[in-house]
Structures are given as C-alpha cells and as structure tokens.
Design an enzyme around this catalytic site. Structure first.
Site, mmCIF file in Angstrom:
data_model
loop_
_atom_site.group_PDB
_atom_site.id
_atom_site.type_symbol
_atom_site.label_atom_id
_atom_site.label_comp_id
_atom_site.label_asym_id
_atom_site.label_seq_id
_atom_site.Cartn_x
_atom_site.Cartn_y
_atom_site.Cartn_z
ATOM 1 C CG HIS A 82 21.855 6.063 -99.842
ATOM 2 N ND1 HIS A 82 20.785 6.550 -99.134
ATOM 3 C CD2 HIS A 82 22.920 6.134 -99.001
ATOM 4 C CE1 HIS A 82 21.183 6.880 -97.913
ATOM 5 N NE2 HIS A 82 22.478 6.655 -97.814
ATOM 6 C CG HIS A 245 23.005 3.387 -93.851
ATOM 7 N ND1 HIS A 245 22.207 3.219 -94.963
ATOM 8 C CD2 HIS A 245 23.468 4.663 -93.911
ATOM 9 C CE1 HIS A 245 22.175 4.344 -95.645
ATOM 10 N NE2 HIS A 245 22.933 5.252 -95.036
ATOM 11 C CG ASP A 249 26.243 6.146 -96.027
ATOM 12 O OD1 ASP A 249 25.401 6.155 -96.948
ATOM 13 O OD2 ASP A 249 26.019 6.607 -94.888
ATOM 14 C CG HIS A 272 28.947 11.006 -96.361
ATOM 15 N ND1 HIS A 272 28.799 9.785 -96.985
ATOM 16 C CD2 HIS A 272 27.767 11.263 -95.753
ATOM 17 C CE1 HIS A 272 27.567 9.334 -96.763
ATOM 18 N NE2 HIS A 272 26.928 10.216 -96.017
HETATM 19 ZN ZN LIG Z 1 23.652 6.945 -96.086
#
Ligand SMILES: [Zn+2]
Length: 311
Positions: A82, A245, A249, A272
């Site tokens: 973030h 969001h 990310d 991720h």
């Molecule tokens: Zn996040």
C-alpha cells in the site's frame, strides 16, 4: 525532461501492523537520484537495508514481503504494497523508509494515509531523468483452471493502464462492480484508487486469527464482509471498492520493479503472488523490456510529466 522525484522533507507515521497487531513507527526520508525505494530496519542492532526490487520479494502469501536478496532467513519487511502504491501514484522514485518492526503499519487499510503523508512532506523534482520500465513484448501467466483460473498479463503500451476483474461468489461483493480499468496518466489515483481499503471475509478472518495472523485487523482498517453483507457501519467508500483495492495492490506490486511501468496490465482474479511472478517473467527475458527516459516532456505519455494534483 521528465525528472525523478523524492520527498522535500522528512515525515513520520505511527500505526499497527495488520498481521502482528504491534505498534510500528515509520520515518520517510528524501533519497538521492537513482536510490530507488529502500526500507531500513532500524530496530536491529545493526540496521539492515532492503532495496525494493523483484528479487527482494520473499513471500507473497498474505501480503508482499521483502528481505535482502529475497533470503527467507534474513530480516523482513511485510505488507509493503500500500505504501509502494502511494509512491507510484505520486510518481516518487527515491525514498528511504526507516521502520522499527517487520511490518508496514496498515493505517486505514488503503493508500490514502500514505498519500496524505507523502504530499504533506512535499514532492521534489531531482536533476536526473526518471527511468521507466517499458514493456516491449507481451508476457502472460495463467494458473489453475475452471473456477480457480487466474491470469495476469503485461502488454506494450505508451502509458500505464491497469485493468482488473474479480469474481467472488459472495453476494455482497458480487453486487458491486467487479471490473475496473484505471489509467495512471489520468491524474485520478488519489481520487479514484487511493481510498480503496483492503477487505476480508469473516470466515477467513476467523481462520487467520486462529493461526495468529491479521491480529491488528479490524473495521477501522479493513472492509469486513460476512456471507451476505458489508459489516462496516459506514458502508463502502466507492461502489466498486473491492476491485479498486485490487488495482491499488497491483500498482504497489508492480512498483516493486523499481521503476514505473510503461505497459497495459490486465489481471483476472490475480494477487500478490501472480503479480510478482509476472514481473519476474518479464525481467527474465532481456528483449521483453527496456529502461527509457524522456528528455522532452512532450515525448512522455499524457499525464506522466506533471505532478499529481494536491488534495
Ligand atoms: Zn492490499
């Protein structure tokens, strides 16, 4: 010339780590041209520097975690995405982040607090050309099949766009927009992306708590969803906050490259782990990318030479 950027002054933040639940202090400091973003663990007897680059990523299960050279036994910093997203959104290239724990504080669960901090410290242009990572060949990764299929792709593009699609069975998430396309050159990062908070399902949160994870997570720093609805009393910040969001990310995970991308990024249900694998896949092939600079602002993609507008 499109110039590199750092902070004008030092700024600090205090918060809790979402996984550890412990108090953390950050000090963000200006850095010289071509430093990149460097985390410094100042709580250790000998401070340890961890430069943000794709090889320093050592864990992507819950959040993006880095250590020197990606060594899993070395000192770490987790949940960097973030803060990195905020840096990318403001076009910051060079920064020292002194941290006295192994996790970046979660603050309000979005990038908005980091954007506010960085802008309060001021952004300074530096006498060195900004280096972009220009994607020259399409790179795509697919994982799983059927309902567990996910994929992510980088394609050549004169600019930087991110397109994300999620597909949750949960009715509260499915009722929101699950697809979003964002153009980094639009100057709208702070308005459209930065405020989107991380989210969790109650069942997953209980499971993670039982494993000693997300101990610092609560409705002040995450959207919490049960089987049917959003539990936060003040609801969502954007109608499509969940997918926004995921874009927030992805911007942070791609900033791990060390340079802003010139590319079109697309992801279907990625996260991720896939983001980091995609970057590594790109960088494995030297003919798939190049580092470019822009001597004249007019040569840069629209919106890349200007500073992001203030709040
Ligand atoms: Zn996040």
């Amino acid at each position: 010339m499109v110039a590199q950027r750092t902070l004008k002054s030092i700024t600090r933040a205090v918060g809790v780590g979402i996984h550890s639940g412990r108090k953390v202090e950050l000090v963000l400091r200006p850095a010289a041209p071509n430093t990149g973003i460097v985390f410094r663990r100042v709580d250790l007897a000998q401070p340890v520097d961890i430069k943000v680059d794709p090889q320093s990523v050592c864990d992507t299960r819950m959040a993006t975690t880095i250590s020197p050279g990606g060594d899993p036994g070395a000192p770490k910093v987790q949940t960097i995405e973030h803060l990195l997203s905020a840096c990318a959104g403001l076009g910051l290239d060079n920064l020292y982040v002194d941290i006295n724990a192994d996790e970046v504080p979660i603050l309000d669960g979005s990038a908005a607090s980091f954007v506010f901090l960085l802008q309060s410290a001021g952004i300074e242009l530096q006498p060195a050309p900004k280096r972009f990572l220009k994607v020259k060949k399409t790179v795509e990764l697919r994982r799983g099949e059927g309902r567990s299929l996910m994929w992510a792709r980088l394609e050549p593009h004169h600019g930087y766009t991110l397109s994300f699609e999620i597909e949750f069975d949960n009715p509260a998430v499915a009722a929101t927009g699950q697809r979003y396309v964002f153009d980094m050159g639009s100057g709208q990062y702070k308005k459209e992306i930065a405020r989107a908070r991380t989210f969790g399902m109650t069942a997953d949160i209980e499971l993670m708590r039982s494993r000693g994870l997300t101990l610092g997570g609560n409705m002040d720093n995450a959207i919490v969803v049960d089987d049917y609805r959003v539990l936060n009393s003040d609801g969502l910040r954007y109608d499509d906050e969940f997918v926004k969001h995921k874009i927030l990310d992805a911007i942070g995970d791609m900033q791990v490259a060390g340079h802003p991308l010139l590319a079109a990024y697309t992801s279907f249900k990625g996260g991720h782990a896939l983001n980091n694998l995609l970057l590594r896949e790109l960088l494995k092939d030297e003919s798939a990318y190049e580092i470019v600079t822009f001597e004249r602002d007019e040569e840069a993609p629209r919106g890349f030479a200007e500073l992001a507008p203030a709040w």
